[in-house]
Structure formats: structure tokens, C-alpha cells
Design an enzyme around this catalytic site. Structure first.
Site, PDB file in Angstrom:
ATOM      1  N   LYS A   1      58.901  11.875  68.306  1.00  0.00           N
ATOM      2  CA  LYS A   1      59.852  12.757  69.005  1.00  0.00           C
ATOM      3  C   LYS A   1      60.912  11.887  69.690  1.00  0.00           C
ATOM      4  O   LYS A   1      60.656  10.715  69.989  1.00  0.00           O
ATOM      5  CB  LYS A   1      59.140  13.649  70.024  1.00  0.00           C
ATOM      6  CG  LYS A   1      58.381  12.932  71.153  1.00  0.00           C
ATOM      7  CD  LYS A   1      59.221  12.612  72.376  1.00  0.00           C
ATOM      8  CE  LYS A   1      58.437  11.861  73.440  1.00  0.00           C
ATOM      9  NZ  LYS A   1      59.248  11.198  74.464  1.00  0.00           N
TER      10      LYS A   1
ATOM     11  N   ASP B   1      52.730  15.152  76.663  1.00  0.00           N
ATOM     12  CA  ASP B   1      53.617  15.446  75.527  1.00  0.00           C
ATOM     13  C   ASP B   1      52.887  16.101  74.350  1.00  0.00           C
ATOM     14  O   ASP B   1      53.513  16.482  73.363  1.00  0.00           O
ATOM     15  CB  ASP B   1      54.282  14.153  75.022  1.00  0.00           C
ATOM     16  CG  ASP B   1      55.379  13.671  75.965  1.00  0.00           C
ATOM     17  OD1 ASP B   1      55.858  14.477  76.785  1.00  0.00           O
ATOM     18  OD2 ASP B   1      55.761  12.490  75.862  1.00  0.00           O
TER      19      ASP B   1
HETATM   20  O1  C5P Z   1      50.241  12.807  80.592  1.00  0.00           O
HETATM   21  P1  C5P Z   1      50.349  11.378  80.231  1.00  0.00           P
HETATM   22  O2  C5P Z   1      49.021  10.658  80.307  1.00  0.00           O
HETATM   23  O3  C5P Z   1      51.026  11.136  78.922  1.00  0.00           O
HETATM   24  O4  C5P Z   1      51.287  10.714  81.319  1.00  0.00           O
HETATM   25  C1  C5P Z   1      51.344   9.345  81.544  1.00  0.00           C
HETATM   26  C2  C5P Z   1      51.798   9.107  82.953  1.00  0.00           C
HETATM   27  O5  C5P Z   1      53.161   9.497  83.118  1.00  0.00           O
HETATM   28  C3  C5P Z   1      51.029   9.913  83.989  1.00  0.00           C
HETATM   29  O6  C5P Z   1      49.896   9.216  84.422  1.00  0.00           O
HETATM   30  C4  C5P Z   1      52.039  10.075  85.105  1.00  0.00           C
HETATM   31  O7  C5P Z   1      52.031   8.922  85.914  1.00  0.00           O
HETATM   32  C5  C5P Z   1      53.361  10.116  84.369  1.00  0.00           C
HETATM   33  N1  C5P Z   1      53.868  11.503  84.170  1.00  0.00           N
HETATM   34  C6  C5P Z   1      54.389  12.190  85.260  1.00  0.00           C
HETATM   35  N2  C5P Z   1      54.850  13.463  85.080  1.00  0.00           N
HETATM   36  C7  C5P Z   1      54.831  14.041  83.871  1.00  0.00           C
HETATM   37  C8  C5P Z   1      54.305  13.350  82.749  1.00  0.00           C
HETATM   38  C9  C5P Z   1      53.833  12.082  82.939  1.00  0.00           C
HETATM   39  O8  C5P Z   1      54.415  11.670  86.382  1.00  0.00           O
HETATM   40  N3  C5P Z   1      55.306  15.296  83.720  1.00  0.00           N
END
Ligand code: C5P
Length: 283
Positions: free
Chosen positions: A10, A136
Site C-alpha cells: 500500500k 493497517d
Molecule cells: O498497529 P501497529 O502494531 O502496526 O502499530 C505500530 C506502532 O505504531 C504502534 O505500536 C503505535 O506506537 C504506532 N501507531 C499509532 N497510532 C496508530 C497506528 C500505529 O500510534 N493509529
């Protein structure tokens, strides 16, 4: 008989951060679309009740830290499945690049196992299950063009972008998404005109799309990693439009309408950066 799933990368046509949430995540508003650069995921039933991942990558583990593994585990638990699965991954999407490779692999496993195990779960349910794996993943379950809100779990479909070519260049560094979010001062954010990008997509207006697309995380990553800023300048100087960092970076992409122009920018950047791609926009 196994099943095959494509897991496309993406890109963010926009990424705005509306504020910090109590759960440690950020409230986002972003427009994402898919490009013709994908991993291939092959799923085969195993007689014993185990999840086995095989892939040839120096950067991605094959154990329970792998998001594809996690997706299989979460779906197995959700549906009380006692079968095992062998997940063969053919990785082409650069890792820790801001292109959603791991999330797309997880989403492909959810879609693929839904078929392999004949679960007949609707995409909405797969997206809901996927939100426990990564922010995502819900977007990647649908694989279209969408406005994404909340933490990433609210996905609203949008018309696909006008046909164009995407040049991507990834400097030889990996970027931690959580670190970039941590470094963002949400008070300082100049918010985007996301509705204008939505209008550009509805009108299939390429110039307008390039004018309004922006990413508020870019400032943080560009300040921290000068090589990413350098790449953005090179891509812009070469004549690509809407040049932007995807996600938290470090991949920089640019858009062109003519393939010939895309090839010339691609060739120019290859002398400067090892990982350069020229692909079609999908959406
Ligand atoms: O959800 P994911 O594990 O992919 O996200 C990685 C990191 O990115 C999270 O631990 C967080 O610190 C940050 N994040 C965030 N807000 C979001 C998505 C991700 O702060 N909407």
C-alpha cells in the site's frame, strides 16, 4: 489442494494525525491505495495442528513474530480450528519500509484461510479480526482505495486513483513506526485537506491529487533521516509529481502519468539507491 493469495503493498496518498488516544495509539485520517508490487502467499493444510511459515528473507522471522503466523493463530483461535497450515511466503515488498508488507501478508493469510478452511466469514469480520494483528491490517483485508480512520480499523471505500505509474525508492534503513509516532508533536501538526483528496479521487483529477496529497509524519522522519530528505529532493528534481513518504517511511514515492517518464526517473534513481521500483497504481 492449497490456495494462493496476492498481498499487494500500500501507499499513503495522505496521512494526517488528529491526536493522541488514551490507548497509546494515535487517531489517524489517511487515504491509502494499493500498488502492483506484491508478496505471494501460498497456504496448504497440514495434518498436524501446527502453523509452519517458510520464507527466504534475512529480515523477516518465520516464527510467531511474523504477522502472517499471527494472523493464522488469531483466526484459528477465533473459529476453533484444529487443523494446521503451512504458509509459504514469497516476499517482494521491502520490509520496514512504510509499504504495509507485513500487514498485507497477514490480511492475505486471513483471506486465504477463509477459503482453505471454508469459513465463509465476510470481509468485515476478517477486517475486525485483523485489527488485533496490526493497525493497517483492516485496510489490507479489502485491498482497495479507502479513507481510513480511528486507529486504522474504520475503512471507507473510495474511487480508485486515476491511472498512473508509481516510482518508489527505499533508502537502506528501516524505520520504526512506533518511534516516529512517538516523536510527533501532535500540537504542531498542520492538518491536511483530506476532503480535497477525496474530491480529486472522485473527479479522477491527477493534478489535484498530487497537489493535496501529504503526510504529517514526513517532517519527523525527514528531520531524523537526512537520506530520506535527499531522496525526496532527487525524486522531485527528476520531475515526479506528488512526491511523498509512505506511512512512517522511509520509502519515498512519486507519480507520473507516462510510462516513459517513469522509466527515465526509475533509471536515474537506480544509480543513487539500491531499492527502486516502477509499478502501476492498482487501487
Ligand atoms: O498497529 P501497529 O502494531 O502496526 O502499530 C505500530 C506502532 O505504531 C504502534 O505500536 C503505535 O506506537 C504506532 N501507531 C499509532 N497510532 C496508530 C497506528 C500505529 O500510534 N493509529
Amino acid at each position: 489442494m492449497g490456495v494462493l493469495e496476492k498481498a499487494p503493498a500500500k501507499i499513503n496518498l495522505s496521512l494526517d494525525v488528529l491526536g493522541k488516544r488514551d490507548d497509546g495509539y494515535h487517531e489517524v485520517e489517511m487515504i491509502m491505495t494499493t500498488i502492483d508490487l506484491y508478496d505471494r502467499i501460498e497456504l496448504e493444510s497440514l495434518a498436524n495442528d501446527t502453523i509452519h511459515v517458510s520464507l527466504a528473507s534475512r529480515y523477516v522471522p518465520s516464527d510467531e513474530r511474523n504477522l502472517a503466523y499471527k494472523a493464522a493463530q488469531v483466526l484459528k483461535d477465533h473459529c476453533n480450528i484444529n487443523n494446521g497450515v503451512h504458509i509459504r511466503m514469497d516476499k517482494n515488498i521491502p520490509v520496514s519500509a512504510g509499504l504495509g508488507g507485513g500487514s498485507s501478508d497477514a490480511a492475505a493469510v486471513l483471506r486465504g484461510l477463509n477459503r482453505l478452511w471454508k469459513l465463509e466469514l465476510p470481509l468485515e469480520e476478517l477486517a475486525h479480526i485483523g485489527s488485533a494483528i496490526g493497525s493497517d491490517v483492516p485496510f489490507c483485508v479489502y485491498n482497495n482505495t479507502a479513507l481510513v480512520k480511528g486507529r486504522g480499523e474504520k475503512v471507507f471505500p473510495l474511487p480508485k486513483p486515476p491511472p498512473c505509474w508509481v516510482i518508489l525508492a527505499k533508502p537502506d534503513i528501516g524505520v520504526s513506526t512506533s518511534k516516529i509516532f512517538q516523536l510527533l508533536n501532535t500540537e504542531d501538526v498542520v492538518h491536511l485537506r483530506t476532503e480535497e483528496i477525496v474530491n480529486a479521487l472522485i473527479a479522477k483529477d491527477f493534478q489535484k491529487l498530487c497537489t493535496y496529497s501529504a503526510n504529517v509524519l514526513e517532517k519527523v522522519t525527514l528531520e531524523r533521516y537526512p537520506e530520506v530528505l535527499e531522496l525526496k529532493k532527487k525524486m522531485t528534481g527528476a520531475g515526479a509529481l506528488g512526491v511523498l513518504m509512505s506511512g512512517s517511511g522511509p520509502t519515498i514515492y512519486g507519480l507520473v502519468q507516462q510510462e516513459k517518464k517513469g522509466i527515465s526517473i526509475y533509471n536515474g534513481l537506480r544509480g543513487f539507491c539500491d531499492e527502486v521500483y516502477l509499478v502501476r497504481m492498482l487501487g
